[in-house]
Write an enzyme that holds these catalytic residues in place. Sequence first.
Site, mmCIF file in Angstrom:
data_model
loop_
_atom_site.group_PDB
_atom_site.id
_atom_site.type_symbol
_atom_site.label_atom_id
_atom_site.label_comp_id
_atom_site.label_asym_id
_atom_site.label_seq_id
_atom_site.Cartn_x
_atom_site.Cartn_y
_atom_site.Cartn_z
ATOM 1 C CG HIS A 123 50.138 -68.862 47.200
ATOM 2 N ND1 HIS A 123 49.705 -67.914 46.316
ATOM 3 C CD2 HIS A 123 50.770 -68.193 48.193
ATOM 4 C CE1 HIS A 123 50.067 -66.714 46.743
ATOM 5 N NE2 HIS A 123 50.715 -66.850 47.878
ATOM 6 C CG ASP A 200 53.395 -72.684 43.376
ATOM 7 O OD1 ASP A 200 54.533 -72.188 43.457
ATOM 8 O OD2 ASP A 200 52.403 -72.220 43.981
ATOM 9 C CD GLN A 203 57.425 -70.475 50.065
ATOM 10 O OE1 GLN A 203 58.501 -70.448 50.666
ATOM 11 N NE2 GLN A 203 56.632 -69.424 49.989
ATOM 12 C CE LYS A 226 57.039 -66.572 47.234
ATOM 13 N NZ LYS A 226 56.479 -65.829 48.362
ATOM 14 C CB CYS A 364 48.009 -66.287 49.619
ATOM 15 S SG CYS A 364 48.322 -64.534 49.682
HETATM 16 N N1 7TS Z 1 53.037 -70.169 45.334
HETATM 17 C C1 7TS Z 1 53.504 -70.340 46.564
HETATM 18 C C2 7TS Z 1 53.633 -71.724 47.127
HETATM 19 C C3 7TS Z 1 53.888 -69.226 47.317
HETATM 20 O O1 7TS Z 1 54.374 -69.397 48.540
HETATM 21 C C4 7TS Z 1 53.761 -67.936 46.761
HETATM 22 C C5 7TS Z 1 54.050 -66.706 47.555
HETATM 23 C C6 7TS Z 1 53.299 -67.824 45.440
HETATM 24 C C7 7TS Z 1 52.934 -68.960 44.766
HETATM 25 C C8 7TS Z 1 53.236 -66.524 44.745
HETATM 26 O O2 7TS Z 1 54.528 -66.043 44.529
HETATM 27 P P1 7TS Z 1 54.778 -64.580 43.965
HETATM 28 O O3 7TS Z 1 56.243 -64.395 44.058
HETATM 29 O O4 7TS Z 1 54.288 -64.555 42.566
HETATM 30 O O5 7TS Z 1 53.993 -63.658 44.845
HETATM 31 N N2 7TS Z 1 53.921 -66.889 48.949
HETATM 32 C C9 7TS Z 1 53.838 -65.909 49.878
HETATM 33 C C10 7TS Z 1 53.772 -66.186 51.234
HETATM 34 O O6 7TS Z 1 53.791 -67.303 51.732
HETATM 35 N N3 7TS Z 1 53.686 -65.032 51.911
HETATM 36 O O7 7TS Z 1 53.715 -64.026 51.017
HETATM 37 C C11 7TS Z 1 53.810 -64.566 49.755
#
Ligand code: 7TS
Length: 407
Positions: A123, A200, A203, A226, A364
């Site tokens: 990501h 990371d 998910q 999430k 992303c």
């Molecule tokens: N890493 C992964 C693997 C992610 O899926 C996401 C967000 C992030 C980092 C960032 O997370 P955040 O909570 O700091 O924003 N993924 C997604 C997605 O798949 N669609 O919208 C956000």
Amino acid sequence: MGLDVENIRKDFPILSETVNGEPLVYLDNASSSQKPLAVIEAINNFYKTTNSNVHRGVHSLSQRATTAYEATREKVRAFINANLEHEIIFTRGTTESINLLAATLGKGHVHQGDEIVISEMEHHSNIVPWQLLCEETGAVLKVIPINNKGEITEESYRNVINESTKIVAICHVSNTLGTINSIKAIIDYAHEFGALTVIDGAQAPAHIPVDVQQLNCDFYCFSAHKMYGPTGIGILYGKETLLDELPPYHGGGNMIENVTFAKTTYNKLPHKFEAGTPNIAGGIGLGAAIDYIQSIAYEDIGKYEDELTKYGREQLSSISNLRFIGDAADKSAVFSFVIDGIHPLDLGTILDQQGIAVRTGHHCTQPLMDKFEIPGTVRASFAFYNTLGEVDRLVNGINKAVAMLSR
Ligand code: 7TS
């Protein structure tokens, strides 16, 4: 015992909403999952009965707020099986956790010519902070390629990780492909070269149990929103000795021990990394989300989501000209796909008209789109409150959209 999905759905008020006149089918869980009543009420009750700032008040309400907020830290510790409570740092989410690491590791741990290793499926949150670090230090970003199924093979990471590697930053589960990476093997290999490992985990915890001691990762990052918790709060886990060595990230209240104009000394862990008034209600909501997940066994979640994955794959495969982007042997219930001649955005829009929420675009993960030579995909990502019937609605919805768009 198995999962009682119909009862679970009752815990999530939003799942009874209609969207564009149709019962909502929410398949954008990888973006952000929905929240059970227990989480919504925990936040509501905090503001109704406990609202006050934490860590500083002598008055009872502030102490009550502090106790409630800090209780989550212990819940998170147990949830990911960290050794120590102060190895759990509250952040705004995965993005901030990774930025904190990239910024602080840049001050001493990484030098010109050092290599930072990520993978092709990361990501942007696990790419750009490391690029910033490389620009600042003269370190070099190296990328582990993935195969056509969307997997990192043993050969591919062994080819990239070497004596020059200082940091290996890899996702546990890919948000676009659904691939569950063999991170334990990658972590062990990285450690053979003395590299630090950053996972990371954005998910992962909604779907699979995480045990940071078993993984032996140095850092693990995730977001509450999430995993059925609120937005604006997340976690950075780090091994005590490493967190102790790192300099502070943000300066401000709570992160200090003593301030004079001549010199400031810093607070101990975890407060050193928690400047300013935190997201107190969010922290309490995260605690409720963990309680909720733990009230359902991971084993049951896993079995049920595997069923959704299998059924989803079978049913979506019946659609002509549909091509999966990512078909790993070990994957979560995330389906990214393209259909020849149809733009993902058009498909997503027509699905929305039928009450079906999917995400379209690059998710992303633009470099991953480049690898597959596509501008974007349609992504349907499932949670344990989704049903086999919703898979059918998705498939019917796609068929309808394809008929409309190819007229
Ligand atoms: N890493 C992964 C693997 C992610 O899926 C996401 C967000 C992030 C980092 C960032 O997370 P955040 O909570 O700091 O924003 N993924 C997604 C997605 O798949 N669609 O919208 C956000």
